[in-house]
Design a protein around this motif. Structure first.
Motif, PDB file in Angstrom:
ATOM      1  N   VAL A   1       0.648 -24.370   9.859  1.00  0.00           N
ATOM      2  CA  VAL A   1       2.119 -24.006   9.739  1.00  0.00           C
ATOM      3  C   VAL A   1       2.632 -24.789   8.376  1.00  0.00           C
ATOM      4  N   PRO A   2       3.583 -24.064   7.398  1.00  0.00           N
ATOM      5  CA  PRO A   2       3.658 -24.722   6.030  1.00  0.00           C
ATOM      6  C   PRO A   2       4.913 -25.733   6.246  1.00  0.00           C
ATOM      7  N   ALA A   3       4.806 -26.729   7.147  1.00  0.00           N
ATOM      8  CA  ALA A   3       5.772 -27.754   7.386  1.00  0.00           C
ATOM      9  C   ALA A   3       5.273 -28.983   7.776  1.00  0.00           C
ATOM     10  N   PRO A   4       5.573 -30.041   7.370  1.00  0.00           N
ATOM     11  CA  PRO A   4       5.057 -31.703   7.834  1.00  0.00           C
ATOM     12  C   PRO A   4       5.352 -31.666   9.451  1.00  0.00           C
ATOM     13  N   ALA A   5       4.419 -32.305   9.955  1.00  0.00           N
ATOM     14  CA  ALA A   5       4.482 -32.515  11.303  1.00  0.00           C
ATOM     15  C   ALA A   5       5.887 -32.990  11.985  1.00  0.00           C
ATOM     16  N   ALA A   6       6.511 -33.870  11.348  1.00  0.00           N
ATOM     17  CA  ALA A   6       7.790 -34.461  11.703  1.00  0.00           C
ATOM     18  C   ALA A   6       8.744 -33.318  11.794  1.00  0.00           C
ATOM     19  N   THR A   7       8.708 -32.341  10.826  1.00  0.00           N
ATOM     20  CA  THR A   7       9.726 -31.190  11.009  1.00  0.00           C
ATOM     21  C   THR A   7       9.375 -30.404  11.989  1.00  0.00           C
TER      22      THR A   7
ATOM     23  N   GLU B   1      -2.050 -31.754   7.713  1.00  0.00           N
ATOM     24  CA  GLU B   1      -2.847 -31.420   6.996  1.00  0.00           C
ATOM     25  C   GLU B   1      -2.308 -31.447   5.332  1.00  0.00           C
ATOM     26  N   GLY B   2      -1.913 -32.760   5.131  1.00  0.00           N
ATOM     27  CA  GLY B   2      -1.337 -32.956   3.656  1.00  0.00           C
ATOM     28  C   GLY B   2       0.089 -33.157   4.054  1.00  0.00           C
ATOM     29  N   ALA B   3       0.793 -33.245   2.917  1.00  0.00           N
ATOM     30  CA  ALA B   3       2.292 -33.733   2.906  1.00  0.00           C
ATOM     31  C   ALA B   3       3.256 -32.244   3.575  1.00  0.00           C
ATOM     32  N   ASP B   4       2.875 -31.290   3.386  1.00  0.00           N
ATOM     33  CA  ASP B   4       3.487 -30.047   3.918  1.00  0.00           C
ATOM     34  C   ASP B   4       3.003 -29.102   4.687  1.00  0.00           C
ATOM     35  N   LYS B   5       1.915 -29.456   5.257  1.00  0.00           N
ATOM     36  CA  LYS B   5       1.205 -28.632   6.271  1.00  0.00           C
ATOM     37  C   LYS B   5       0.813 -29.079   7.481  1.00  0.00           C
ATOM     38  N   THR B   6       0.752 -28.467   8.553  1.00  0.00           N
ATOM     39  CA  THR B   6       0.229 -29.038   9.881  1.00  0.00           C
ATOM     40  C   THR B   6      -0.327 -27.807  10.497  1.00  0.00           C
ATOM     41  N   ARG B   7      -1.578 -28.616  11.153  1.00  0.00           N
ATOM     42  CA  ARG B   7      -2.466 -27.716  12.114  1.00  0.00           C
ATOM     43  C   ARG B   7      -1.767 -27.644  13.380  1.00  0.00           C
TER      44      ARG B   7
ATOM     45  N   MET C   1       6.382 -18.469  15.017  1.00  0.00           N
ATOM     46  CA  MET C   1       7.915 -18.753  14.963  1.00  0.00           C
ATOM     47  C   MET C   1       8.053 -20.071  14.285  1.00  0.00           C
ATOM     48  N   LEU C   2       7.039 -21.130  14.104  1.00  0.00           N
ATOM     49  CA  LEU C   2       7.379 -22.459  13.355  1.00  0.00           C
ATOM     50  C   LEU C   2       7.290 -22.145  11.727  1.00  0.00           C
TER      51      LEU C   2
END
Length: 139
Positions: free
Chosen positions: A11-17, A94-100, A135-136
């Protein structure tokens, strides 16, 4: 308990988001509405409240998952009817702006039913990953 791990999605978003989106599951309805019609149709009848996700299955009826744990590492939800199940989403940066996002379904399934229901439960776990990923990713 039998565990069925679904396909991971990025997902193209940080885990916290992403974890914040799970803070109030009611907000997931808006994300669902933003999904393309073909993806939305595949999901079927699903509803959210602030702490629950309800899916309607033509065979077993309503399945209600209630959030039991939320953190930046993931979310866990429990269902006790029709069978005891735990649905979890593991969040791995997965980096600053991606989350698996990896879904898994733990279910208290009698041994004799595993060969019969196991493939359908694996398919459901895979579809859950695709659904949450879609969705995310919707903004």
């Amino acid at each position: 308990m039998s565990t069925y791990t679904g396909k991971s999605v990025t997902v193209p978003a940080p885990a916290a988001t992403i974890a914040d989106k799970f803070a109030d599951m009611g907000k997931m309805s808006a994300l669902l509405d933003k999904m393309p019609a073909d993806q939305r149709q595949k999901i079927g009848d699903i509803r959210f409240t602030d702490s629950t996700m309800t899916m309607v299955n033509p065979t077993v009826g309503e399945i209600v998952f209630k959030i039991t744990e939320r953190s930046e590492n993931g979310v866990k939800m429990m269902c006790t009817s029709p069978m005891k199940m735990e649905l979890s989403f593991k969040l791995e940066p997965e980096g600053a702006d991606k989350t698996r996002v990896t879904p898994s379904l733990d279910i208290d399934l009698p041994m004799m039913l595993r060969p019969l229901l196991g493939p359908q439960l694996q398919k459901a776990a895979d579809q859950m990953g695709g659904m949450m990923g879609g969705m995310l990713s919707a903004q």
